[in-house]
Motif scaffolding. Structure first.
Motif, short mmCIF file in Angstrom:
data_model
loop_
_atom_site.label_atom_id
_atom_site.label_comp_id
_atom_site.label_asym_id
_atom_site.label_seq_id
_atom_site.Cartn_x
_atom_site.Cartn_y
_atom_site.Cartn_z
N TYR A 7 113.54 1.24 32.44
CA TYR A 7 114.17 2.36 33.14
C TYR A 7 113.75 2.26 34.61
O TYR A 7 112.56 2.14 34.91
CB TYR A 7 113.72 3.70 32.56
CG TYR A 7 114.22 3.95 31.16
CD1 TYR A 7 115.44 4.60 30.96
CD2 TYR A 7 113.50 3.56 30.05
CE1 TYR A 7 115.91 4.84 29.67
CE2 TYR A 7 113.96 3.80 28.76
CZ TYR A 7 115.16 4.44 28.59
OH TYR A 7 115.63 4.68 27.32
N ILE A 34 118.07 5.47 36.03
CA ILE A 34 118.03 6.91 35.77
C ILE A 34 118.45 7.73 36.97
O ILE A 34 118.70 8.93 36.85
CB ILE A 34 116.64 7.36 35.29
CG1 ILE A 34 115.58 7.12 36.36
CG2 ILE A 34 116.28 6.68 33.98
CD1 ILE A 34 114.31 7.88 36.14
N ASP A 37 122.22 8.39 36.29
CA ASP A 37 122.60 8.92 34.98
C ASP A 37 121.52 9.89 34.50
O ASP A 37 120.49 9.46 33.96
CB ASP A 37 122.78 7.76 33.99
CG ASP A 37 123.35 8.19 32.66
OD1 ASP A 37 123.22 9.39 32.29
OD2 ASP A 37 123.91 7.33 31.96
N LEU A 38 121.76 11.17 34.69
CA LEU A 38 120.75 12.17 34.35
C LEU A 38 120.49 12.24 32.85
O LEU A 38 119.39 12.61 32.43
CB LEU A 38 121.16 13.54 34.89
CG LEU A 38 121.19 13.65 36.41
CD1 LEU A 38 121.62 15.04 36.85
CD2 LEU A 38 119.83 13.31 37.00
N GLU A 39 121.45 11.89 32.03
CA GLU A 39 121.22 11.85 30.59
C GLU A 39 120.19 10.78 30.25
O GLU A 39 119.32 10.98 29.40
CB GLU A 39 122.53 11.60 29.84
CG GLU A 39 122.37 11.51 28.34
CD GLU A 39 121.85 12.78 27.68
OE1 GLU A 39 121.43 12.71 26.51
OE2 GLU A 39 121.85 13.86 28.30
N GLN A 40 120.27 9.63 30.93
CA GLN A 40 119.28 8.56 30.70
C GLN A 40 117.90 8.98 31.19
O GLN A 40 116.89 8.60 30.59
CB GLN A 40 119.72 7.25 31.37
CG GLN A 40 120.90 6.61 30.69
CD GLN A 40 120.58 6.21 29.26
OE1 GLN A 40 119.45 5.91 28.90
NE2 GLN A 40 121.60 6.19 28.41
N ARG A 42 116.76 12.04 31.00
CA ARG A 42 116.28 12.89 29.92
C ARG A 42 115.77 12.05 28.74
O ARG A 42 114.70 12.30 28.20
CB ARG A 42 117.40 13.83 29.44
CG ARG A 42 116.94 14.81 28.38
CD ARG A 42 118.10 15.52 27.71
NE ARG A 42 118.94 14.62 26.94
CZ ARG A 42 118.61 14.07 25.76
NH1 ARG A 42 117.44 14.31 25.22
NH2 ARG A 42 119.45 13.27 25.12
N ILE A 43 116.53 11.01 28.40
CA ILE A 43 116.14 10.12 27.30
C ILE A 43 114.82 9.42 27.62
O ILE A 43 113.92 9.34 26.78
CB ILE A 43 117.26 9.11 26.99
CG1 ILE A 43 118.47 9.85 26.40
CG2 ILE A 43 116.77 8.01 26.06
CD1 ILE A 43 119.73 9.00 26.33
N GLU A 46 111.94 11.80 27.32
CA GLU A 46 111.68 12.11 25.92
C GLU A 46 110.95 10.96 25.23
O GLU A 46 110.00 11.17 24.48
CB GLU A 46 113.01 12.39 25.22
CG GLU A 46 112.85 12.88 23.80
CD GLU A 46 114.20 13.22 23.20
OE1 GLU A 46 114.64 12.49 22.29
OE2 GLU A 46 114.81 14.20 23.66
#
Length: 84
Positions: A7, A34, A37-40, A42-43, A46
């Motif tokens: 990442y 990242i 892509d804000l979803e990435q 978050r992933i 996590e």
């Protein structure tokens, strides 16, 4: 060969250094940006429980950042993780 995911963001010198180390070892990796892509993001947070980049995974093993990757290489522990 294990799957390597890193990442990153566009302007991260440690990301560049991590990618160069993997390229020198001729390791294929998937780069996930990242900052685009804000979803990435978050992933990544996590999975790693961290907010900084790079975050490097070999299969499901969380290596950590560049310093962690370099320490594995210096200690001779990276190649076994890469199945070499």
């Amino acid at each position: 060969m294990p799957k390597v995911i890193i990442y990153t963001t566009k302007i991260c010198p440690y990301c560049v250094r991590a990618k160069l180390l993997l390229q020198r070892k001729e390791v294929a990796f998937e780069e996930i940006r990242i900052d685009t892509d804000l979803e990435q993001l978050r992933i990544m947070m996590e999975r790693s429980r961290r907010r900084t980049v790079p975050q490097i995974f070999i299969d499901d093993f969380h290596v950590g950042g560049f310093d962690d990757l370099a320490a594995l290489e210096a200690g001779g522990e990276l190649d076994p993780l890469l199945g070499r």
